[in-house]
Design an enzyme around this catalytic site. Structure first.
Site, mmCIF file in Angstrom:
data_model
loop_
_atom_site.group_PDB
_atom_site.id
_atom_site.type_symbol
_atom_site.label_atom_id
_atom_site.label_comp_id
_atom_site.label_asym_id
_atom_site.label_seq_id
_atom_site.Cartn_x
_atom_site.Cartn_y
_atom_site.Cartn_z
ATOM 1 C CB SER A 109 -0.956 0.004 1.195
ATOM 2 O OG SER A 109 -2.027 -0.892 0.966
ATOM 3 C CE LYS A 254 -1.722 3.963 2.637
ATOM 4 N NZ LYS A 254 -1.638 2.958 3.729
ATOM 5 C CB THR A 255 1.257 1.623 6.975
ATOM 6 O OG1 THR A 255 -0.151 1.767 6.740
ATOM 7 C CG2 THR A 255 1.674 2.435 8.191
ATOM 8 N N GLY A 256 2.218 -0.093 4.683
ATOM 9 C CA GLY A 256 1.903 -1.141 3.721
ATOM 10 C C GLY A 256 2.203 -2.499 4.330
#
Length: 306
Positions: A109, A254-256
């Site tokens: 993501s 932003k994480t993923g």
């Protein structure tokens, strides 16, 4: 003498920060009388110009080494992983687990950063409050099972929302923008892979390349005014990316998470300076999800930030 190939493999010739096996490296470049044009959209021409610039000045490159260890932070959480932090003002790079920082992973993501920009630039979505209608299919997280706007989808990492955007963008336009910004290995696969190439396809990116991508978009090219994306869309993305904002600093990211790989990438603005970061951990369980941000914060705090 430091070879161009060593410099180029780290930040693609865009940054003058030099990574080595040490935890921190400071690189300074005296470039009087010459200005590098990084705004060309022809990748080969840009690469050639960068190479010529480094060959011209590599003899003037001065390197100093400082050790800051983040090992104890990762040990505290009991995870295997890496972090790289780039102080763009002072050309300092701080890192843990250098070999992992050079290893390529699915972006998961974190690709929503670029996907958001491309969707806005191509007009497939107009702004952060534009809503897409939920298709009624029940998915893993309740917050995904509703009509959603762009801002909410970014925050909740709503996969179906960004898959719709990717299909509307289309393979040809998606590939064009990815090539322009030089994102990772630039491989998005066949047209039928357009809505999953960042989750299970051929696209790969290293933590070091995450830093490069963020730096190009939000620092150097913004200042030049010549971008593959408009200032309006960049400003909108920057607002959407805010994780925390205080009178003293703004943290964006932003994480993923995919295939046991957890990410947190972004940048910190504090005291009129910008610090880019990419945290990557082996994430075998959802219970480790908070560790991505917590590890990043603790490492930044060790640098007397936040």
């Amino acid at each position: 003498m430091i070879s161009f190939s060593r410099l180029s493999q780290i930040f693609g010739g865009v940054s003058f920060g030099l990574l080595t096996s040490f935890s921190v490296v400071t690189a300074s470049l005296k470039s009087e009388g010459y200005q590098l044009n990084i705004n060309r959209r022809d990748a080969e021409s840009a690469e050639k110009e960068v190479k010529e610039n480094f060959q011209l000045y590599e003899s003037r490159l001065k390197i100093s080494v400082n050790n800051v260890s983040f090992k104890d932070v990762f040990q505290e959480f009991g995870v295997n992983g890496s972090i790289i932090i780039y102080d763009s003002t002072n050309n300092k790079v701080y890192e843990h687990n250098s070999s992992r920082n050079s290893q390529a992973f699915l972006p998961a993501s974190t690709f929503k950063i670029l996907n958001t920009l491309i969707a806005l630039e191509t007009g497939v979505i107009q702004n952060d409050v534009s809503v897409l209608t939920w298709d009624g299919v029940k998915r893993d997280f309740n917050v995904w099972n509703q009509d959603t706007n762009l801002r909410q989808a970014f925050k909740n990492s709503t996969v179906w929302f960004y898959q719709v955007l990717a299909r509307k963008i289309g393979s040809e336009r998606m590939q064009k923008f990815i090539n322009q910004v030089g994102y990772g290995n630039k491989q998005i696969g066949k047209p039928e892979n357009i809505d999953n190439f960042w989750l299970e396809g051929a696209l790969r990116i290293t933590p070091k390349q995450q830093i490069q991508f963020l730096q190009i978009q939000f620092l150097q090219k913004v200042q030049s005014g010549k971008l593959p994306f408009s200032k309006r869309n960049l400003d909108l993305l920057k607002d959407i990316m805010v994780v925390e904002k205080t009178p003293n600093y703004t943290l964006r990211g932003k994480t993923g998470w995919v295939d046991k790989t957890g990410w947190f990438v972004g940048y910190l603005e504090q005291n009129n300076q910008v610090y880019y970061f990419a945290t990557n951990i082996y994430m075998s369980d959802a219970k480790l999800a908070p560790a991505r941000i917590q590890i990043t914060r603790l490492c930044l705090e060790k640098l007397r930030l936040l």
